[in-house]
Design a protein around this motif. Structure first.
Motif, short mmCIF file in Angstrom:
data_model
loop_
_atom_site.label_atom_id
_atom_site.label_comp_id
_atom_site.label_asym_id
_atom_site.label_seq_id
_atom_site.Cartn_x
_atom_site.Cartn_y
_atom_site.Cartn_z
N ARG A 147 1.00 -1.26 -0.06
CA ARG A 147 -0.28 -0.33 0.03
C ARG A 147 0.69 1.31 0.17
O ARG A 147 0.60 2.48 -1.02
CB ARG A 147 -1.28 -0.24 0.98
CG ARG A 147 -2.26 1.43 1.45
CD ARG A 147 -2.80 0.54 2.47
NE ARG A 147 -2.53 0.96 3.48
CZ ARG A 147 -2.69 -0.79 4.74
NH1 ARG A 147 -3.44 -1.70 3.72
NH2 ARG A 147 -2.49 -0.38 5.11
N ARG A 150 2.70 0.85 -2.77
CA ARG A 150 1.64 2.23 -4.51
C ARG A 150 1.22 3.90 -4.59
O ARG A 150 1.31 4.33 -5.20
CB ARG A 150 0.24 1.19 -3.94
CG ARG A 150 -1.06 1.91 -5.51
CD ARG A 150 -2.48 0.60 -4.89
NE ARG A 150 -3.10 0.79 -5.65
CZ ARG A 150 -3.57 0.40 -7.18
NH1 ARG A 150 -2.18 -0.40 -7.81
NH2 ARG A 150 -4.00 1.04 -8.49
N GLN A 151 1.75 4.33 -3.10
CA GLN A 151 1.40 5.84 -2.99
C GLN A 151 3.06 6.54 -3.82
O GLN A 151 2.44 7.55 -3.81
CB GLN A 151 1.62 6.18 -1.71
CG GLN A 151 -0.10 5.55 -0.78
CD GLN A 151 -0.63 5.87 0.46
OE1 GLN A 151 0.25 6.84 1.01
NE2 GLN A 151 -0.45 5.08 1.24
N CYS A 210 -0.13 -5.36 -7.72
CA CYS A 210 -0.90 -4.45 -7.40
C CYS A 210 -0.39 -3.00 -7.68
O CYS A 210 -1.07 -1.67 -6.82
CB CYS A 210 -0.85 -5.66 -6.08
SG CYS A 210 -1.01 -6.44 -5.46
N LEU A 211 1.12 -2.79 -7.85
CA LEU A 211 1.48 -1.03 -7.72
C LEU A 211 1.37 -1.13 -9.15
O LEU A 211 1.63 -0.17 -10.16
CB LEU A 211 3.12 -1.14 -7.86
CG LEU A 211 3.72 -2.16 -6.24
CD1 LEU A 211 4.59 -2.61 -5.94
CD2 LEU A 211 2.81 -1.89 -5.31
N TRP A 213 -0.09 1.64 -11.95
CA TRP A 213 0.02 3.08 -12.08
C TRP A 213 -1.79 3.09 -13.04
O TRP A 213 -2.43 1.89 -13.49
CB TRP A 213 0.80 4.03 -12.73
CG TRP A 213 1.86 3.96 -11.99
CD1 TRP A 213 2.59 3.41 -10.58
CD2 TRP A 213 3.11 4.51 -12.28
NE1 TRP A 213 3.77 3.57 -10.81
CE2 TRP A 213 3.78 4.69 -11.65
CE3 TRP A 213 3.03 6.21 -13.28
CZ2 TRP A 213 5.34 5.17 -11.57
CZ3 TRP A 213 3.98 6.99 -13.41
CH2 TRP A 213 5.13 6.44 -12.38
#
Length: 213
Positions: A147, A150-151, A210-211, A213
């Protein structure tokens, strides 16, 4: 809308980013992950009754030093993997150093041990469950690190996932070390290292999804 107009509009909305923004984000994920791992350990395994005695032994702290050193190096690596174009060579070397040290120490002890006792040192009494337990305890940390990643702005997704998995594995191993009864360095060199490799592989495998964009 033309590309030039889009870039101009995005630039107008830009605001300065604090220099420690990445570190703060990863530290927050680290705390969340450790809290989740510890809760899972308490729920699944409980607390050892001999913990007060273990704290005063040298091998207990030597065992904690392994995941702590990986944790420190993996934090640096994860921060760089979250930035496009950041150099990674030194960060990977920092991660490899404690792992290589552990493997060399385990190999040296095995060479100095009579052949009939070497397998016993590597297997201990919990070899069937240790690696799976560490991976299981790493899952809350892996979710928190993914998480956080991802930011950020990772461009090498599989590598970023491997870095997040490495960091999560170190956290899971740190928490599990508070419970594990094994004190033989060859055991750590086999099953602890294998757990770190597996969590890194899991992170690399799920990162492209998951990552993205």
């Amino acid at each position: 809308m033309k590309t030039r107009d889009l870039i101009a509009r995005l630039a107008n909305d830009a605001s300065p980013v604090k220099r420690d923004a990445v570190a703060r984000l990863l530290n927050r994920a680290l705390i969340q992950g450790l809290a989740g791992d510890t809760f899972l350990l308490a729920a699944l395994y409980g607390v050892r009754s001999d913990m007060p005695e273990l704290i005063f032994t040298t091998m207990f702290w030597a065992r904690l030093a392994f995941p702590l050193s990986i944790l420190a190096a993996a934090m640096l690596l994860a921060g760089r993997l979250g930035r496009p174009g950041a150099r990674l060579k030194l960060a990977w070397c920092a991660v490899a150093l404690p792992i290589a040290t552990m493997l060399l120490a385990a190999g040296g002890i095995l060479l100095a041990t009579p052949p009939g006792y070497r397998l016993q040192l590597m297997l201990g009494t919990t070899w069937r469950t240790t690696t799976a337990s560490v991976v299981l305890l790493s899952l809350p940390s892996l979710a928190a690190m993914m998480r956080a990643m991802r930011q950020l702005a990772p461009t090498r997704l599989a590598l970023a996932g491997a870095g997040a998995g490495l960091l999560a594995g170190a956290q899971g191993l740190l928490v599990y070390s508070l419970y594990c009864s094994e004190m033989a360095v060859p055991f750590w060199g086999v099953w602890y290292v294998l757990a770190i490799v597996l969590t890194s592989a899991i992170g690399a495998a799920i990162a492209p999804r998951c990552l993205r964009w």
